[in-house]
Motif scaffolding. Structure first.
Motif, PDB file in Angstrom:
ATOM      1  N   LEU A 158      39.641  36.211  38.418  1.00  0.00           N
ATOM      2  CA  LEU A 158      41.023  35.820  38.140  1.00  0.00           C
ATOM      3  C   LEU A 158      41.916  36.402  39.226  1.00  0.00           C
ATOM      4  N   VAL A 159      42.843  35.592  39.723  1.00  0.00           N
ATOM      5  CA  VAL A 159      43.778  36.031  40.745  1.00  0.00           C
ATOM      6  C   VAL A 159      45.183  36.042  40.149  1.00  0.00           C
ATOM      7  N   ILE A 160      45.954  37.052  40.523  1.00  0.00           N
ATOM      8  CA  ILE A 160      47.318  37.195  40.029  1.00  0.00           C
ATOM      9  C   ILE A 160      48.253  37.347  41.222  1.00  0.00           C
ATOM     10  N   ARG A 161      49.480  36.896  41.067  1.00  0.00           N
ATOM     11  CA  ARG A 161      50.468  37.118  42.119  1.00  0.00           C
ATOM     12  C   ARG A 161      50.644  38.622  42.328  1.00  0.00           C
ATOM     13  N   THR A 162      50.658  39.050  43.579  1.00  0.00           N
ATOM     14  CA  THR A 162      50.709  40.478  43.873  1.00  0.00           C
ATOM     15  C   THR A 162      52.003  41.120  43.373  1.00  0.00           C
ATOM     16  N   ASP A 163      53.115  40.400  43.454  1.00  0.00           N
ATOM     17  CA  ASP A 163      54.370  40.987  42.970  1.00  0.00           C
ATOM     18  C   ASP A 163      54.309  41.253  41.471  1.00  0.00           C
ATOM     19  N   VAL A 164      53.658  40.357  40.732  1.00  0.00           N
ATOM     20  CA  VAL A 164      53.497  40.546  39.283  1.00  0.00           C
ATOM     21  C   VAL A 164      52.536  41.699  39.004  1.00  0.00           C
ATOM     22  N   SER A 165      51.466  41.764  39.791  1.00  0.00           N
ATOM     23  CA  SER A 165      50.493  42.850  39.650  1.00  0.00           C
ATOM     24  C   SER A 165      51.162  44.211  39.806  1.00  0.00           C
ATOM     25  N   LYS A 203      46.338  43.080  28.150  1.00  0.00           N
ATOM     26  CA  LYS A 203      47.456  43.757  27.498  1.00  0.00           C
ATOM     27  C   LYS A 203      48.794  43.083  27.794  1.00  0.00           C
ATOM     28  N   HIS A 204      48.885  42.417  28.935  1.00  0.00           N
ATOM     29  CA  HIS A 204      50.144  41.800  29.360  1.00  0.00           C
ATOM     30  C   HIS A 204      50.105  40.275  29.317  1.00  0.00           C
ATOM     31  N   ALA A 205      49.052  39.700  28.711  1.00  0.00           N
ATOM     32  CA  ALA A 205      48.883  38.236  28.751  1.00  0.00           C
ATOM     33  C   ALA A 205      50.110  37.497  28.215  1.00  0.00           C
ATOM     34  N   SER A 206      50.777  38.038  27.208  1.00  0.00           N
ATOM     35  CA  SER A 206      51.925  37.351  26.596  1.00  0.00           C
ATOM     36  C   SER A 206      53.124  37.263  27.538  1.00  0.00           C
ATOM     37  N   GLU A 207      53.060  37.986  28.662  1.00  0.00           N
ATOM     38  CA  GLU A 207      54.138  37.947  29.643  1.00  0.00           C
ATOM     39  C   GLU A 207      53.803  37.044  30.832  1.00  0.00           C
ATOM     40  N   LEU A 208      52.630  36.422  30.788  1.00  0.00           N
ATOM     41  CA  LEU A 208      52.116  35.736  31.980  1.00  0.00           C
ATOM     42  C   LEU A 208      51.873  34.252  31.751  1.00  0.00           C
ATOM     43  N   ARG A 209      52.122  33.467  32.808  1.00  0.00           N
ATOM     44  CA  ARG A 209      51.873  32.025  32.785  1.00  0.00           C
ATOM     45  C   ARG A 209      50.524  31.753  33.448  1.00  0.00           C
ATOM     46  N   PHE A 210      49.627  31.117  32.701  1.00  0.00           N
ATOM     47  CA  PHE A 210      48.279  30.867  33.196  1.00  0.00           C
ATOM     48  C   PHE A 210      48.197  29.487  33.821  1.00  0.00           C
ATOM     49  N   SER A 247      42.638  22.625  43.631  1.00  0.00           N
ATOM     50  CA  SER A 247      43.067  22.720  45.027  1.00  0.00           C
ATOM     51  C   SER A 247      44.530  23.150  45.166  1.00  0.00           C
ATOM     52  N   LEU A 248      45.274  23.098  44.060  1.00  0.00           N
ATOM     53  CA  LEU A 248      46.703  23.408  44.105  1.00  0.00           C
ATOM     54  C   LEU A 248      47.038  24.810  43.614  1.00  0.00           C
ATOM     55  N   LYS A 249      46.043  25.542  43.129  1.00  0.00           N
ATOM     56  CA  LYS A 249      46.361  26.778  42.400  1.00  0.00           C
ATOM     57  C   LYS A 249      47.119  27.808  43.239  1.00  0.00           C
ATOM     58  N   TYR A 250      46.766  27.940  44.524  1.00  0.00           N
ATOM     59  CA  TYR A 250      47.471  28.938  45.332  1.00  0.00           C
ATOM     60  C   TYR A 250      48.897  28.501  45.642  1.00  0.00           C
ATOM     61  N   GLU A 251      49.118  27.201  45.753  1.00  0.00           N
ATOM     62  CA  GLU A 251      50.475  26.704  45.916  1.00  0.00           C
ATOM     63  C   GLU A 251      51.282  26.944  44.641  1.00  0.00           C
ATOM     64  N   VAL A 252      50.645  26.753  43.494  1.00  0.00           N
ATOM     65  CA  VAL A 252      51.299  26.999  42.204  1.00  0.00           C
ATOM     66  C   VAL A 252      51.738  28.454  42.101  1.00  0.00           C
ATOM     67  N   LEU A 253      50.855  29.372  42.468  1.00  0.00           N
ATOM     68  CA  LEU A 253      51.199  30.795  42.421  1.00  0.00           C
ATOM     69  C   LEU A 253      52.273  31.130  43.453  1.00  0.00           C
ATOM     70  N   LYS A 254      52.103  30.615  44.661  1.00  0.00           N
ATOM     71  CA  LYS A 254      53.054  30.900  45.736  1.00  0.00           C
ATOM     72  C   LYS A 254      54.453  30.408  45.391  1.00  0.00           C
ATOM     73  N   ASN A 255      54.525  29.257  44.693  1.00  0.00           N
ATOM     74  CA  ASN A 255      55.818  28.667  44.327  1.00  0.00           C
ATOM     75  C   ASN A 255      56.379  29.211  43.019  1.00  0.00           C
ATOM     76  N   ASN A 256      55.737  30.253  42.497  1.00  0.00           N
ATOM     77  CA  ASN A 256      56.201  30.902  41.268  1.00  0.00           C
ATOM     78  C   ASN A 256      56.230  29.936  40.075  1.00  0.00           C
ATOM     79  N   GLU A 257      55.267  29.033  40.036  1.00  0.00           N
ATOM     80  CA  GLU A 257      55.114  28.135  38.891  1.00  0.00           C
ATOM     81  C   GLU A 257      54.076  28.671  37.911  1.00  0.00           C
ATOM     82  N   GLY A 258      53.372  29.715  38.301  1.00  0.00           N
ATOM     83  CA  GLY A 258      52.378  30.365  37.461  1.00  0.00           C
ATOM     84  C   GLY A 258      52.163  31.776  37.967  1.00  0.00           C
ATOM     85  N   ASP A 259      51.489  32.599  37.139  1.00  0.00           N
ATOM     86  CA  ASP A 259      51.271  33.999  37.501  1.00  0.00           C
ATOM     87  C   ASP A 259      49.801  34.331  37.727  1.00  0.00           C
TER      88      ASP A 259
END
Length: 302
Positions: free
Chosen positions: A140-147, A160-167, A201-213
């Motif tokens: 599983l990869v997470i945005r570094t700023d969120v991490s 523990k923090h799943a309820s704060e995160l967009r999958f 193929s879009l997942k890193y763009e989704v994370l980069k664009n702050n559409e998911g965590d």
């Protein structure tokens, strides 16, 4: 005079033939593998293409002729091997255990390797050469700023923090037995703030664009070199099996060409997860040709 000239010519011709023969024998002696052609297969994705090319370069360096058989679908490459269509290819221990042998999940790398090595020998007359430390497994990869903000570096932290995160899901991972269900059996329920399905193929763009965590990933994906943007979480309870890279080769080919093992095992000693991730990044992020990337790396480890 004519007889003398003919004798001289015959002597020179004989000497020339002898010299050519000796040279040819010397070449053959120095390069005993020159007449052996090894067919190196690869699966149809970046990492396998790079590693297969590294095997091919090592074999050529050892004096073998190599025929490259690239971009074979993962679903049929094992069949290609046992049906004598290729001689060897890069495989993953977890794939051998679960997909080919259909055995129960194991998580210890050495146990997985020993199991696949023994079973392949018995069932298919195929040998697993030494496995590398490179592990292309599930993750599983997470945005570094969120991490950094939430202090999440492991999947235990994530739970523990799943309820704060967009999958950012790919759909299949939510249902597959070795996906989210496997995690939740060990780590507990992942109650996401939201979960949306995106194309892989879009997942890193989704994370980069702050559409998911958070998103599913494989542990050697090239984009993971961008640690300022993406952080790969540690599977601290070892739910997922190891997928260590290793060459698999038909026994009859290995028995007839013992030098193959030494040549390719040297490559495997140089491959760890960080190295393979960086090689993948050169192709998938920097858009370099995989053959050029393999040649450059092989030159650095010779």
């Amino acid at each position: 005079m004519m007889k003398i000239r003919l004798k001289t010519f015959a002597a020179v011709a004989a000497l020339l033939v002898l010299t050519i023969t000796l040279i040819a024998c010397g070449i053959k002696s120095a390069n005993p593998n020159a007449s052996t052609i090894i067919r190196v297969g690869t699966k149809d994705f970046t990492e396998n293409l790079i590693v297969g090319e590294l095997y091919a370069l090592a074999l050529e360096d050892a004096g073998y002729q190599v025929k490259r058989v690239s971009n074979i679908a993962g679903s049929v490459i094992h069949t290609s091997l046992v049906n004598n269509e290729i001689d060897l290819y890069p495989e993953y221990t977890g794939t051998g255990l679960l997909t080919i042998l259909k055995m129960n999940l194991m998580t210890n790398p050495d146990e997985v390797y020993k199991t696949v090595k023994d079973e392949y020998k018995k069932r298919f007359q195929v040998t697993w050469l030494n496995y590398s430390q490179a592990n292309d497994g599930a993750g599983l990869v997470i945005r570094t700023d969120v991490s950094k903000k939430l202090g999440i570096t492991t999947i235990s932290d994530l739970q523990k923090h799943a309820s704060e995160l967009r999958f950012a899901s790919q759909g299949e991972v939510d249902q597959r037995e070795d996906g989210i269900p496997a995690l939740e059996k060990v780590y507990g329920k992942l109650n996401w703030k939201s979960s949306k399905v995106y194309d892989n193929s879009l997942k890193y763009e989704v994370l980069k664009n702050n559409e998911g965590d958070v998103a599913p990933a494989y542990t050697t994906e090239g984009q993971l070199v961008n640690i300022d943007q993406f952080t790969l979480l540690e599977d601290d309870k070892h739910v997922w099996p190891p997928y260590n890279l290793a060459p698999v080769i038909r026994d009859n080919v290995l028995n007839a060409n013992s030098g193959i093992a030494e040549a390719i095992n040297k490559v495997s000693t140089k491959l760890d997860t960080k190295t393979v991730t960086a090689l993948n990044a050169k192709v998938d992020v920097e858009k370099k040709d995989y053959e050029d990337v393999a040649k450059e790396f092989y030159k650095s480890i010779k």
